[in-house]
Structure formats: structure tokens, C-alpha cells
Design an enzyme around this catalytic site. Sequence first.
Site, PDB file in Angstrom:
ATOM      1  N   TRP A 153       9.809  -0.631   0.500  1.00  0.00           N
ATOM      2  CA  TRP A 153      10.133  -1.818  -0.293  1.00  0.00           C
ATOM      3  C   TRP A 153      11.634  -2.000  -0.490  1.00  0.00           C
ATOM      4  CZ3 TRP A 153      13.025  -0.019  -4.179  1.00  0.00           C
ATOM      5  CH2 TRP A 153      12.793   1.280  -4.628  1.00  0.00           C
ATOM      6  N   ASN A 154      12.449  -0.965  -0.242  1.00  0.00           N
ATOM      7  CA  ASN A 154      13.855  -1.111  -0.645  1.00  0.00           C
ATOM      8  C   ASN A 154      14.667  -2.005   0.305  1.00  0.00           C
ATOM      9  OD1 ASN A 154      13.845   0.881   1.340  1.00  0.00           O
ATOM     10  ND2 ASN A 154      15.452   2.091   0.385  1.00  0.00           N
ATOM     11  N   LYS A 177       2.908  -2.729   8.939  1.00  0.00           N
ATOM     12  CA  LYS A 177       2.395  -2.668   7.565  1.00  0.00           C
ATOM     13  C   LYS A 177       3.591  -2.581   6.618  1.00  0.00           C
ATOM     14  CE  LYS A 177       0.702  -0.111   3.827  1.00  0.00           C
ATOM     15  NZ  LYS A 177       1.485  -1.001   2.959  1.00  0.00           N
ATOM     16  N   ALA A 179       5.517  -2.691   2.751  1.00  0.00           N
ATOM     17  CA  ALA A 179       5.167  -2.122   1.443  1.00  0.00           C
ATOM     18  C   ALA A 179       4.421  -3.150   0.600  1.00  0.00           C
ATOM     19  CB  ALA A 179       6.438  -1.672   0.732  1.00  0.00           C
ATOM     20  N   SER A 231       9.008   7.649   1.985  1.00  0.00           N
ATOM     21  CA  SER A 231       9.241   8.916   1.293  1.00  0.00           C
ATOM     22  C   SER A 231       8.804  10.106   2.140  1.00  0.00           C
ATOM     23  CB  SER A 231       8.464   8.922  -0.022  1.00  0.00           C
ATOM     24  OG  SER A 231       7.076   8.822   0.262  1.00  0.00           O
ATOM     25  N   GLU A 252      11.618   8.305   9.375  1.00  0.00           N
ATOM     26  CA  GLU A 252      12.895   7.969   8.712  1.00  0.00           C
ATOM     27  C   GLU A 252      12.632   8.140   7.231  1.00  0.00           C
ATOM     28  OE1 GLU A 252      15.790   6.833  10.059  1.00  0.00           O
ATOM     29  OE2 GLU A 252      15.109   6.572  12.115  1.00  0.00           O
ATOM     30  N   CYS A 286      18.233   4.824   0.952  1.00  0.00           N
ATOM     31  CA  CYS A 286      17.991   6.205   1.395  1.00  0.00           C
ATOM     32  C   CYS A 286      19.300   6.962   1.588  1.00  0.00           C
ATOM     33  CB  CYS A 286      17.185   6.204   2.682  1.00  0.00           C
ATOM     34  SG  CYS A 286      17.920   5.197   3.966  1.00  0.00           S
ATOM     35  N   GLU A 385      15.978  13.331  -4.948  1.00  0.00           N
ATOM     36  CA  GLU A 385      16.463  11.968  -4.690  1.00  0.00           C
ATOM     37  C   GLU A 385      16.238  11.135  -5.960  1.00  0.00           C
ATOM     38  OE1 GLU A 385      14.094   9.651  -1.893  1.00  0.00           O
ATOM     39  OE2 GLU A 385      15.907   8.764  -1.050  1.00  0.00           O
TER      40      GLU A 385
HETATM   41  P1  NAP Z   1       6.626   5.274   0.357  1.00  0.00           P
HETATM   42  O1  NAP Z   1       5.934   5.290  -0.951  1.00  0.00           O
HETATM   43  O2  NAP Z   1       6.571   6.486   1.194  1.00  0.00           O
HETATM   44  O3  NAP Z   1       6.042   4.013   1.148  1.00  0.00           O
HETATM   45  C1  NAP Z   1       6.527   3.636   2.414  1.00  0.00           C
HETATM   46  C2  NAP Z   1       5.443   2.868   3.150  1.00  0.00           C
HETATM   47  O4  NAP Z   1       4.352   3.758   3.419  1.00  0.00           O
HETATM   48  C3  NAP Z   1       4.842   1.715   2.347  1.00  0.00           C
HETATM   49  O5  NAP Z   1       4.529   0.656   3.222  1.00  0.00           O
HETATM   50  C4  NAP Z   1       3.587   2.347   1.782  1.00  0.00           C
HETATM   51  O6  NAP Z   1       2.590   1.406   1.465  1.00  0.00           O
HETATM   52  C5  NAP Z   1       3.140   3.164   2.963  1.00  0.00           C
HETATM   53  N1  NAP Z   1       2.181   4.208   2.637  1.00  0.00           N
HETATM   54  C6  NAP Z   1       1.989   4.849   1.464  1.00  0.00           C
HETATM   55  N2  NAP Z   1       0.976   5.753   1.584  1.00  0.00           N
HETATM   56  C7  NAP Z   1       0.529   5.658   2.868  1.00  0.00           C
HETATM   57  C8  NAP Z   1      -0.481   6.320   3.610  1.00  0.00           C
HETATM   58  N3  NAP Z   1      -1.252   7.266   3.071  1.00  0.00           N
HETATM   59  N4  NAP Z   1      -0.673   5.966   4.914  1.00  0.00           N
HETATM   60  C9  NAP Z   1       0.096   5.019   5.483  1.00  0.00           C
HETATM   61  N5  NAP Z   1       1.071   4.346   4.817  1.00  0.00           N
HETATM   62  C10 NAP Z   1       1.292   4.675   3.529  1.00  0.00           C
HETATM   63  O7  NAP Z   1       8.174   4.938   0.212  1.00  0.00           O
HETATM   64  P2  NAP Z   1       8.826   3.781  -0.640  1.00  0.00           P
HETATM   65  O8  NAP Z   1       8.760   4.182  -2.075  1.00  0.00           O
HETATM   66  O9  NAP Z   1       8.302   2.443  -0.238  1.00  0.00           O
HETATM   67  O10 NAP Z   1      10.346   3.822  -0.109  1.00  0.00           O
HETATM   68  C11 NAP Z   1      11.319   4.615  -0.657  1.00  0.00           C
HETATM   69  C12 NAP Z   1      11.574   5.847   0.205  1.00  0.00           C
HETATM   70  O11 NAP Z   1      11.924   5.413   1.527  1.00  0.00           O
HETATM   71  C13 NAP Z   1      12.755   6.644  -0.280  1.00  0.00           C
HETATM   72  O12 NAP Z   1      12.454   8.024  -0.224  1.00  0.00           O
HETATM   73  C14 NAP Z   1      13.866   6.291   0.708  1.00  0.00           C
HETATM   74  O13 NAP Z   1      14.857   7.277   0.814  1.00  0.00           O
HETATM   75  C15 NAP Z   1      13.078   6.117   1.969  1.00  0.00           C
HETATM   76  N6  NAP Z   1      13.816   5.294   2.955  1.00  0.00           N
HETATM   77  C16 NAP Z   1      14.294   5.898   4.083  1.00  0.00           C
HETATM   78  C17 NAP Z   1      15.031   5.146   5.009  1.00  0.00           C
HETATM   79  C18 NAP Z   1      15.583   5.781   6.258  1.00  0.00           C
HETATM   80  O14 NAP Z   1      15.995   5.038   7.150  1.00  0.00           O
HETATM   81  N7  NAP Z   1      15.614   7.095   6.386  1.00  0.00           N
HETATM   82  C19 NAP Z   1      15.260   3.789   4.774  1.00  0.00           C
HETATM   83  C20 NAP Z   1      14.753   3.212   3.616  1.00  0.00           C
HETATM   84  C21 NAP Z   1      14.026   3.977   2.712  1.00  0.00           C
HETATM   85  P3  NAP Z   1       2.396   0.887  -0.059  1.00  0.00           P
HETATM   86  O15 NAP Z   1       3.630   0.179  -0.419  1.00  0.00           O
HETATM   87  O16 NAP Z   1       1.239  -0.021   0.085  1.00  0.00           O
HETATM   88  O17 NAP Z   1       2.152   2.086  -0.898  1.00  0.00           O
END
Ligand code: NAP
Length: 481
Positions: A153-154, A177, A179, A231, A252, A286, A385
Site C-alpha cells: 500500500w505504501n 494483486k 494491497a 513485509s 522485495e 522501505c 522497521e
Molecule cells: P504486506 O502486509 O506484506 O502486504 C503486501 C501485499 O501482500 C499486499 O497486497 C497484501 O494484501 C499481500 N498479502 C498479505 N498476505 C498475503 C498472503 N498470505 N498471500 C499473498 N499475498 C498476501 O506489506 P504492506 O504492509 O502492504 O507493505 C509494507 C511493507 O512493504 C514494509 O515492510 C515495506 O518495507 C515493504 N516494502 C518493500 C519495498 C521494496 O522494494 N523492498 C517497497 C515497498 C514496500 P492485503 O493488502 O490484502 O493484505
Amino acid sequence: MAPELSSGTGLYIDGAWRGQSHPGLDVFNPATGHLVGSVAAATKQDVDDAIGAAARAFPDWSGLAPDQRSGFLRSAYQQVVSRSHELARILTLEQGKPIAEAEGEVLWGAEFLLWYAEEIRRPWGEILASNSANQRLIARRRPRGVVACITPWNFPSSMILRKVAPAIAAGNTVVVKPAEQTPLSAVALFEILHEVGLPAGVVNLVCGEPDVVGGALTSSRHVRQISFTGSAEVGRIIVEKAASTMAKVSLELGGSAPALVFADADLDLAADKLSFSKFQASGQTCIAVNRIYVERSIADEFGLLLAKRAAGRRVGNGLDEGVDVGPLIDRKAVSKVRSHLDDAISRGARVLVGGGAPEGFDPDRFLDPTVVVDVPPDALIAREETFGPVAPIIAFDDEREALELANGTEYGLAAYLFTRDLGRAYRIGESLDFGMVAVNDGALGWVQAPFGGIKGSGDGREGGRWGLEEFLDVQYLSFNF
Ligand code: NAP
């Protein structure tokens, strides 16, 4: 309160929108709590249909000449750029970041369309030395097939384009898919991808519950790759689930970016760059600097320089003129940041600026840019984090200690280093266990560079030629004639 945006369906499958009669997922404005729209939640059947459509589209799409695929990406680039105000408004309404930042994100995402429209036209194979006169050995690259893209979502717009552009340029077909909290930017982007005439099935969008959508994507044998940004916790779940299909997983993940500020650095420059890194998107990036290690002799001076910049940032609704820092995504995010701050204070840290919500703003949504000093190295805020606008300053005595503190994490995404000493810049830069290191800078996400981490931050690379290679298999052909 009536929704601020008209609601799309959220499901784009095989070249058509569907889901009008499905249960909806409501989307709320993080600044106000008001409903801004809703999207249809995909059923397992919808996801299977999307995967099926992508699998059917793959042979024809991958069979096109790179230049033909490139044309679609160029058209999409032009559309995204010409509609960047509209896309930015949608992004701010669902994600909260200031409108100028949102437009910057939209245009940055568009850059990946243009870059990969070009990159795919460059050579991508090698002829190897042969063992005899009548032998030829060729290593070439080929697309994988159906790629699932799961995004956070970020950065609701750019994270989609940073995956979809190289994936389809390479000849793959995709199922995206987004967020749950920010699907409207995805819907708007898919309207554009539809309008530019991509063949049915090349790009598919499935919004919905992670268990339903994620479960179907990670269990289908048609899905050959899962490109995930999010995450570390969810990354691990995806790796475990995808083991059953042996799909390649590109990760990522999050980070806990350190910054090292040495006494010989240009301190004003360091404060400017780290203020950008820490407070952009309210600290919810991130690569946001998570912990700032400052040489003891200048720690107090640097704290004041950063505090001055934090105090100068205006907090508010991202749609309002002059706002630099928007709300956090939700109450849970605010409470996590507060718990990190409270833990640091309970261990003796002092708040130089911020620490609460600005006057008149909901403390469950907004946090002032905050700087804390005298933070002990083992405080929660220096180990996990934080994902919020709090900058902790931790003093160090020498290079060795600074490096140990910086590397003492399971994560390895980004690190920052400020010094005028070129020798030290190389020495420390190369010793930092991170996929990306910025020296005297606070930004890393350039379209031509390999963005990505090591260790617990995943191993995927997005951007540049590495971002294209991520979506290609190597095939070796041996000819005897
Ligand atoms: P998240 O909770 O891990 O969710 C990311 C995506 O995964 C969302 O679309 C989420 O869907 C989906 N998801 C959740 N559970 C799942 C499952 N069991 N199977 C398949 N998909 C699933 O992360 P977030 O809170 O949206 O994002 C923040 C994190 O992203 C932070 O840790 C940040 O550092 C990291 N990030 C990393 C980068 C990079 O390039 N390294 C860039 C941006 C962000 P729902 O929304 O429907 O739960």
C-alpha cells in the site's frame, strides 16, 4: 458520507471488467476516515480465471517481436503521464501522501514503462566459444510465462508498474494483486492498460482478500513466478506456499536502513538528505532511514539540524496545499510507531521535536515529524522497521562500532553514509551488508539502477537491466552441424 470517487469493479480479467455483483472491499481516506470508493473482492474462481486468461495469452504475446510489445508500453507511458494529476489525486485519497509526492510517484512509475519499452529492444543473449568447428553454443533468455505480482500500500502506483512493465516487456503475462487498502490506483492504471489495447489476458487485476487471492496464486501450477513486494513476514509465507509449485519467488521486502554520519561530513547536506529519507511518505517507505548513527562529537549538533528540518515540515491532509507530511496509513501503524517511541523514551531517549499529533489533528491518524536523541542501540526503534516519521539518533565512537551497529540486523535493503573522506566512503560503503548504499545522498530509487536487498530483505532486483533479467529464464542451446 458518500464516496469521494466513483467505484470501479476491481477485477480486470481476460480483457474485461467484472465483479459488479461481488461483495465489495471499502477503501477509506487515511486522513479523514471517509469512504473514498470500493472494489469487488475476487473469488477463487475469479483468480483461477485470471491465471487461465494469462496462460492462454502467453504464447501469442511472447511470440510478438520485442518492438511490437514495446509500442504498447510507450502508449501506456504517454497515458499515465498525461493523466498524472488525476492518478495522483486517487493515490492521495486512498494512501494519504501529499499530492505533490503522489504525482512524483505516478511519474516515477511511468518511467518504468518507458525504460523497459527501450530495454527490451537491446541484445539479451550470448554466443559462447565452441568446442569444435561444427558446434555453436548459444545462451539466450526467454520469458517464464504467467507472473503474479503482489504489491504493498505504501507505493500503490509505482510498485505495480515497476513489476508489470519489465514482466510484460519480456513477454510474460501477469496477474496483479494490489494491497487491500489501496486498490483504486491499480484500477486506474488498468483502465489505461485496457485503453492502450493490450491483447486480452496479457494483464489481469484481482483485488481482494489475501488468503483467497494469495492462496490461488501460490497454488496454481500455471504461475511460474511470484514477484512480491511487502513485509518480510508475508514474504516468508509466500515462499513456503510457493514451494509446492516450485514457482520462482522474487522478494522485495522491508528493511531497517541505517545511516552513518561521520564528523567530517557536510552536516547540513546530511540533515537535508536524511530529512527527505525519513519523512517522505510519513516515513512509510522501505528505504526510509530507520536508525541514524552519528559520531559522538557531533551528535548534539546534528540532532538540532535534523530537528530544525522536522519542525519545518507541515503536517496535514495530503490534498491540502503546502502539506509535506500526510497521515499514516491506519491506526495500527500509528500505534506501532508510538510503541517504538515510548520504548525509546522509557530507555532514556529525549524528544527534541515532535512526539505527538499536531494541534487539531486526530492522534490516531497523524504524527508530527519527530527527532529523538540519546537512543540506546538496543531500543526497539533501532532494531525493528518503524515505518513512521520518527528519527532516532544513536551516538557512536569509531568506524568499527558504527559498522557493527549498522550491520547488526537481519535486514539488508538500504544504507546511507555521510563523509567527506573518499577512502572511508569506499571502505565502509563496501563493508555495509546491504543491497544498496547511498553515499552523501538520501534517495536510491532510480529507474536505471538495481533496487533490491540481501539477507532478510529478499533478493529481487527491480530497475535497470537487472529488473528485466528478473523476469527471464536462461536457455542454453547447443548446435552441432
Ligand atoms: P504486506 O502486509 O506484506 O502486504 C503486501 C501485499 O501482500 C499486499 O497486497 C497484501 O494484501 C499481500 N498479502 C498479505 N498476505 C498475503 C498472503 N498470505 N498471500 C499473498 N499475498 C498476501 O506489506 P504492506 O504492509 O502492504 O507493505 C509494507 C511493507 O512493504 C514494509 O515492510 C515495506 O518495507 C515493504 N516494502 C518493500 C519495498 C521494496 O522494494 N523492498 C517497497 C515497498 C514496500 P492485503 O493488502 O490484502 O493484505
